[in-house]
Design a protein around this motif. Structure first.
Motif, PDB file in Angstrom:
ATOM      1  N   LYS A 236      15.781   4.070 -26.455  1.00 42.53           N
ATOM      2  CA  LYS A 236      15.755   3.855 -25.004  1.00 42.53           C
ATOM      3  C   LYS A 236      16.832   4.709 -24.330  1.00 42.53           C
ATOM      4  CE  LYS A 236      12.583   0.588 -24.914  1.00 42.53           C
ATOM      5  NZ  LYS A 236      12.942  -0.818 -24.770  1.00 42.53           N
ATOM      6  N   LEU A 237      18.023   4.747 -24.921  1.00 40.78           N
ATOM      7  CA  LEU A 237      19.108   5.562 -24.361  1.00 40.78           C
ATOM      8  C   LEU A 237      18.751   7.045 -24.385  1.00 40.78           C
ATOM      9  CD1 LEU A 237      22.205   3.776 -25.943  1.00 40.78           C
ATOM     10  CD2 LEU A 237      21.524   3.728 -23.533  1.00 40.78           C
ATOM     11  N   ALA A 238      18.084   7.483 -25.448  1.00 39.50           N
ATOM     12  CA  ALA A 238      17.678   8.896 -25.538  1.00 39.50           C
ATOM     13  C   ALA A 238      16.659   9.238 -24.442  1.00 39.50           C
ATOM     14  CB  ALA A 238      17.103   9.189 -26.921  1.00 39.50           C
ATOM     15  N   CYS A 239      15.727   8.327 -24.175  1.00 41.22           N
ATOM     16  CA  CYS A 239      14.744   8.560 -23.113  1.00 41.22           C
ATOM     17  C   CYS A 239      15.431   8.648 -21.754  1.00 41.22           C
ATOM     18  CB  CYS A 239      13.707   7.440 -23.102  1.00 41.22           C
ATOM     19  SG  CYS A 239      12.566   7.479 -24.510  1.00 41.22           S
ATOM     20  N   LEU A 240      16.380   7.761 -21.498  1.00 39.31           N
ATOM     21  CA  LEU A 240      17.112   7.789 -20.232  1.00 39.31           C
ATOM     22  C   LEU A 240      17.921   9.069 -20.091  1.00 39.31           C
ATOM     23  CD1 LEU A 240      18.360   4.083 -20.055  1.00 39.31           C
ATOM     24  CD2 LEU A 240      16.653   5.151 -18.567  1.00 39.31           C
ATOM     25  N   ALA A 241      18.495   9.535 -21.208  1.00 38.05           N
ATOM     26  CA  ALA A 241      19.308  10.755 -21.173  1.00 38.05           C
ATOM     27  C   ALA A 241      18.454  11.978 -20.844  1.00 38.05           C
ATOM     28  CB  ALA A 241      20.028  10.942 -22.502  1.00 38.05           C
ATOM     29  N   ARG A 242      17.194  11.957 -21.242  1.00 35.99           N
ATOM     30  CA  ARG A 242      16.332  13.092 -20.911  1.00 35.99           C
ATOM     31  C   ARG A 242      16.098  13.200 -19.400  1.00 35.99           C
ATOM     32  NH1 ARG A 242      13.924  11.925 -26.064  1.00 35.99           N
ATOM     33  NH2 ARG A 242      12.448  10.392 -25.212  1.00 35.99           N
ATOM     34  N   VAL A 243      16.247  12.077 -18.707  1.00 33.68           N
ATOM     35  CA  VAL A 243      16.087  12.066 -17.249  1.00 33.68           C
ATOM     36  C   VAL A 243      17.411  12.316 -16.540  1.00 33.68           C
ATOM     37  CG1 VAL A 243      15.408  10.660 -15.267  1.00 33.68           C
ATOM     38  CG2 VAL A 243      14.123  10.484 -17.413  1.00 33.68           C
ATOM     39  N   HIS A 244      18.481  11.693 -17.027  1.00 27.16           N
ATOM     40  CA  HIS A 244      19.753  11.689 -16.298  1.00 27.16           C
ATOM     41  C   HIS A 244      20.807  12.619 -16.885  1.00 27.16           C
ATOM     42  CE1 HIS A 244      18.324   8.339 -13.860  1.00 27.16           C
ATOM     43  NE2 HIS A 244      17.882   7.772 -14.977  1.00 27.16           N
ATOM     44  N   GLY A 245      20.556  13.181 -18.068  1.00 25.34           N
ATOM     45  CA  GLY A 245      21.488  14.141 -18.619  1.00 25.34           C
ATOM     46  C   GLY A 245      22.246  13.630 -19.831  1.00 25.34           C
ATOM     47  N   PRO A 246      22.937  14.531 -20.549  1.00 24.53           N
ATOM     48  CA  PRO A 246      23.611  14.175 -21.803  1.00 24.53           C
ATOM     49  C   PRO A 246      24.890  13.358 -21.625  1.00 24.53           C
ATOM     50  CG  PRO A 246      24.035  16.458 -21.262  1.00 24.53           C
ATOM     51  CD  PRO A 246      23.021  15.978 -20.266  1.00 24.53           C
ATOM     52  N   VAL A 247      25.393  13.258 -20.390  1.00 23.16           N
ATOM     53  CA  VAL A 247      26.504  12.360 -20.089  1.00 23.16           C
ATOM     54  C   VAL A 247      26.003  11.428 -18.990  1.00 23.16           C
ATOM     55  CG1 VAL A 247      28.905  12.150 -19.383  1.00 23.16           C
ATOM     56  CG2 VAL A 247      28.167  14.158 -20.680  1.00 23.16           C
ATOM     57  N   MET A 248      25.801  10.168 -19.337  1.00 28.51           N
ATOM     58  CA  MET A 248      25.068   9.243 -18.468  1.00 28.51           C
ATOM     59  C   MET A 248      25.862   7.954 -18.299  1.00 28.51           C
ATOM     60  SD  MET A 248      21.240   7.760 -19.234  1.00 28.51           S
ATOM     61  CE  MET A 248      21.761   7.127 -20.848  1.00 28.51           C
ATOM     62  N   ARG A 249      25.778   7.396 -17.111  1.00 30.26           N
ATOM     63  CA  ARG A 249      26.510   6.169 -16.795  1.00 30.26           C
ATOM     64  C   ARG A 249      25.545   4.999 -16.678  1.00 30.26           C
ATOM     65  NH1 ARG A 249      28.195   3.468 -12.019  1.00 30.26           N
ATOM     66  NH2 ARG A 249      30.316   2.618 -12.119  1.00 30.26           N
ATOM     67  N   LEU A 250      25.922   3.854 -17.286  1.00 33.27           N
ATOM     68  CA  LEU A 250      25.145   2.621 -17.193  1.00 33.27           C
ATOM     69  C   LEU A 250      26.053   1.480 -16.764  1.00 33.27           C
ATOM     70  CD1 LEU A 250      23.115   2.709 -20.549  1.00 33.27           C
ATOM     71  CD2 LEU A 250      22.286   3.402 -18.291  1.00 33.27           C
ATOM     72  N   LYS A 251      25.488   0.546 -16.013  1.00 33.31           N
ATOM     73  CA  LYS A 251      26.172  -0.707 -15.719  1.00 33.31           C
ATOM     74  C   LYS A 251      25.520  -1.800 -16.549  1.00 33.31           C
ATOM     75  CE  LYS A 251      28.847  -1.709 -13.156  1.00 33.31           C
ATOM     76  NZ  LYS A 251      30.324  -1.841 -13.331  1.00 33.31           N
ATOM     77  N   LEU A 252      26.311  -2.496 -17.337  1.00 33.44           N
ATOM     78  CA  LEU A 252      25.821  -3.586 -18.173  1.00 33.44           C
ATOM     79  C   LEU A 252      26.557  -4.843 -17.731  1.00 33.44           C
ATOM     80  CD1 LEU A 252      25.880  -1.690 -21.587  1.00 33.44           C
ATOM     81  CD2 LEU A 252      23.953  -1.965 -20.002  1.00 33.44           C
ATOM     82  N   GLY A 253      25.942  -5.590 -16.824  1.00 31.11           N
ATOM     83  CA  GLY A 253      26.656  -6.681 -16.185  1.00 31.11           C
ATOM     84  C   GLY A 253      27.789  -6.096 -15.352  1.00 31.11           C
ATOM     85  N   LEU A 254      29.014  -6.542 -15.612  1.00 29.75           N
ATOM     86  CA  LEU A 254      30.181  -6.026 -14.894  1.00 29.75           C
ATOM     87  C   LEU A 254      30.903  -4.934 -15.668  1.00 29.75           C
ATOM     88  CD1 LEU A 254      31.746  -9.308 -13.449  1.00 29.75           C
ATOM     89  CD2 LEU A 254      30.062  -7.759 -12.432  1.00 29.75           C
ATOM     90  N   THR A 255      30.390  -4.570 -16.821  1.00 30.36           N
ATOM     91  CA  THR A 255      31.024  -3.527 -17.624  1.00 30.36           C
ATOM     92  C   THR A 255      30.318  -2.191 -17.389  1.00 30.36           C
ATOM     93  OG1 THR A 255      29.632  -3.895 -19.568  1.00 30.36           O
ATOM     94  CG2 THR A 255      31.625  -5.234 -19.374  1.00 30.36           C
ATOM     95  N   THR A 256      31.085  -1.123 -17.561  1.00 33.38           N
ATOM     96  CA  THR A 256      30.559   0.227 -17.378  1.00 33.38           C
ATOM     97  C   THR A 256      30.550   0.954 -18.709  1.00 33.38           C
ATOM     98  OG1 THR A 256      31.429   0.306 -15.127  1.00 33.38           O
ATOM     99  CG2 THR A 256      30.856   2.411 -16.149  1.00 33.38           C
ATOM    100  N   ALA A 257      29.458   1.637 -19.002  1.00 29.85           N
ATOM    101  CA  ALA A 257      29.340   2.419 -20.229  1.00 29.85           C
ATOM    102  C   ALA A 257      28.930   3.840 -19.888  1.00 29.85           C
ATOM    103  CB  ALA A 257      28.319   1.793 -21.179  1.00 29.85           C
ATOM    104  N   VAL A 258      29.520   4.797 -20.587  1.00 34.56           N
ATOM    105  CA  VAL A 258      29.117   6.193 -20.496  1.00 34.56           C
ATOM    106  C   VAL A 258      28.493   6.573 -21.838  1.00 34.56           C
ATOM    107  CG1 VAL A 258      29.914   8.581 -20.310  1.00 34.56           C
ATOM    108  CG2 VAL A 258      30.802   6.841 -18.749  1.00 34.56           C
ATOM    109  N   VAL A 259      27.292   7.130 -21.796  1.00 37.30           N
ATOM    110  CA  VAL A 259      26.554   7.460 -23.016  1.00 37.30           C
ATOM    111  C   VAL A 259      26.548   8.972 -23.204  1.00 37.30           C
ATOM    112  CG1 VAL A 259      24.396   7.183 -24.277  1.00 37.30           C
ATOM    113  CG2 VAL A 259      25.097   5.443 -22.606  1.00 37.30           C
ATOM    114  N   VAL A 260      26.993   9.425 -24.375  1.00 36.91           N
ATOM    115  CA  VAL A 260      27.043  10.845 -24.720  1.00 36.91           C
ATOM    116  C   VAL A 260      25.892  11.137 -25.670  1.00 36.91           C
ATOM    117  CG1 VAL A 260      28.397  12.656 -25.840  1.00 36.91           C
ATOM    118  CG2 VAL A 260      29.532  10.957 -24.393  1.00 36.91           C
TER     119      VAL A 260
END
Length: 515
Positions: A57-81
């Motif tokens: 799922k993260l790989a599919c999202l990265a194809r849309v938003h790029g290789p450095v991507m930001r997600l909000k998971l509840g109140l926490t923030t994650a950056v996916v490389v």
């Protein structure tokens, strides 16, 4: 009832406040943040990750938003490389700043995160001490060589187990897992945890599996940290009980060793740790925690990797024939595979790497965390306290880096065998991570995985059950705590070499293991 309603409204109010604050921070003129899917109020992007294949799922999202991507998971923030170049920049420029860990609430049970080198921040002197102890006294070349005979004997136990079931369908993953558990426990503290007489030790396997599941299970306390004191799902409470049990088992193993007339059981890792304990270089509580870390980290990764490699070979019988021929040629007239033989099997090594590339056991590694401000990846700011996920599955299947990335092609590693290793220095291949948080057990894994695979291919011919064709071997992934096969691998072993019927392996006096 009133208390529950108050708690619900408080949660919504605090979450909405944080959401609005983040919107204000994202106005023009603020620091450039990574792009990502638009988060919903309160829950963020949680719904974008539904299912059991989070890495995909993260790989599919990265194809849309790029290789450095930001997600909000509840109140926490994650950056996916999700790319080699972004991973290189993160590890080489910001390795120290990204060497902290976001600690799941369940891992804080029993104070475990304050004792375990998995969760301690790399800036903590205790982490540096524990990593140094493991590197010097467990996974150093000298220590590994001293325990080589134990590992080889336990692999032969696995072969005997399968030989006793020759001609019958077996759950290959379960057989491999049982053998690896005994290999790991015997190497570290000279005890078989599968098929061993002591009931408490036999329960160690299930306890460890329960703890890993509790730590990895989605937890509202991690999504909304202000709820942690309430432990609404009870995960920390359950983890406290399980961790207490497994530590008591380890303490029992240590006590029995101390009570033995001879303090040595053959020079295993426990002996080395006891010597450090007597010299005051480690504490008793850190000693038992080290054993837990070693046992957990040394079992799953090895067993699952071997199972994936066997699945790939069963899907590609021509490749298995090449591996078998290479082993036979390298051994000459010898029929027993020894650990040092695998260094002379480049095609086998290529198969191992290709299996790890396609099916990394930890497809998003263990999460990192930015310990301070100043981190920038791909031109985007990563703020202090942000979780950073490295999608190794996506990186190692990136078509920008790998030709025909979704195909099983071990030959791709033959030309660059000396250039692409397991230590994360080539950022297109990071099955064990990279930087300060590189898995400390790499030296053992790169010895044990090829040895087990060589034995399985050399000692047996393999048939698929019920007339199944090679193309029907299901390699669908299921990501729970690690990346496992969604459908257990079943196969039929047929004895392939003569020594199994007549000499040393069968006549060995070591006890037959029941996995």
């Amino acid at each position: 009832m009133e208390r529950e309603l108050w708690l619900l409204w408080a949660t919504l109010a605090v979450s909405l406040l944080c959401y609005l604050t983040n919107l204000l921070r994202s106005r023009p003129g603020s620091a450039r943040r990574p792009p990502g899917p638009w988060p919903l109020p309160v829950i963020g992007n949680i719904l974008d990750l539904r299912g059991n294949q989070v890495h995909q799922k993260l790989a599919c999202l990265a194809r849309v938003h790029g290789p450095v991507m930001r997600l909000k998971l509840g109140l926490t923030t994650a950056v996916v490389v999700s790319s080699r170049d972004a991973a290189r920049e993160a590890f080489t420029r910001h390795g120290r700043r990204l060497a902290a860990r976001p600690v799941p609430d369940a891992a804080q049970a029993f104070g475990f995160s304050e004792r375990s080198m998995v969760w301690l921040p790399s800036s903590d002197p205790r982490w540096k001490n524990l990593r140094g102890v493991v590197a010097t006294h467990v996974f150093s070349p000298r220590s590994l060589e001293a325990a080589r005979g134990v590992r080889e004997r336990k692999v032969r136990d696995m072969v005997r187990y399968l030989r006793a079931r020759a001609g019958r369908e077996v759950d290959l993953g379960d057989a491999i897992y049982g053998g690896v558990l005994n290999l790991t426990s015997s190497t570290f503290f000279s005890v078989d945890v599968v098929g061993f007489g002591g009931e408490s030790v036999q329960g160690l396997r299930e306890l460890v599996e329960d703890i890993v599941e509790l730590v990895a299970k989605p937890n509202v306390s991690d999504l909304f940290p202000f709820l942690r004191p309430l432990d609404l799902q009870g995960l920390r409470r359950h983890a406290t009980r399980k961790i207490g049990q497994v530590l008591r088992i380890m303490d029992g193993i240590i006590d029995r060793r101390l009570a033995e007339a001879s303090s040595s059981a053959g020079g295993d890792s426990l002996d080395a740790l006891l010597e450090l304990l007597s010299e005051g270089k480690i504490s008793r509580e850190h000693m038992s925690t080290i054993l837990v870390d070693l046992f957990v980290g040394g079992s799953d990764t090895t067993a699952i990797t071997v199972e994936w490699a066997m699945a790939d070979l069963l899907r590609h019988p021509d490749t298995m024939d090449k591996v078998r021929a290479e082993i036979k040629g390298a051994l000459g007239g010898k029929e027993i595979v020894e650990e040092h033989d695998t260094a002379n099997l480049p095609y086998l090594q290529a198969v191992v790497k290709e299996a790890m590339r396609l099916h990394p056991v930890a497809p998003i590694l263990i999460p990192h965390m930015a310990a301070e401000d100043g981190v920038e990846i791909g031109g985007y700011a990563v703020s202090k306290g942000c979780t950073v996920l490295f999608n190794s599955w996506a990186i190692m299947r990136d078509p920008e880096t790998w030709e025909r990335p979704h195909e099983f092609l071990p030959e791709r590693f033959l030309d660059k065998a000396d250039k692409v290793g397991f230590r994360g220095k080539e950022f297109e291949f990071i099955p064990f991570g990279s930087g300060p948080r590189l898995c400390p057990g790499v030296p053992m894994a790169e010895r044990v995985v090829p040895l087990i695979l060589a034995w399985l291919v050399h000692a047996f011919e393999w048939r698929l059950p019920d007339g199944m064709s090679a193309e029907q071997v299901d390699v669908t992934e299921k990501f729970t705590t690690v990346n496992v096969m969604a459908v257990p691998l079943k196969a039929v072993p047929l004895v392939a070499i003569s020594y199994l019927a007549q000499n040393s392996i069968v006549s060995e006096t070591s006890q037959h293991s029941n996995f």
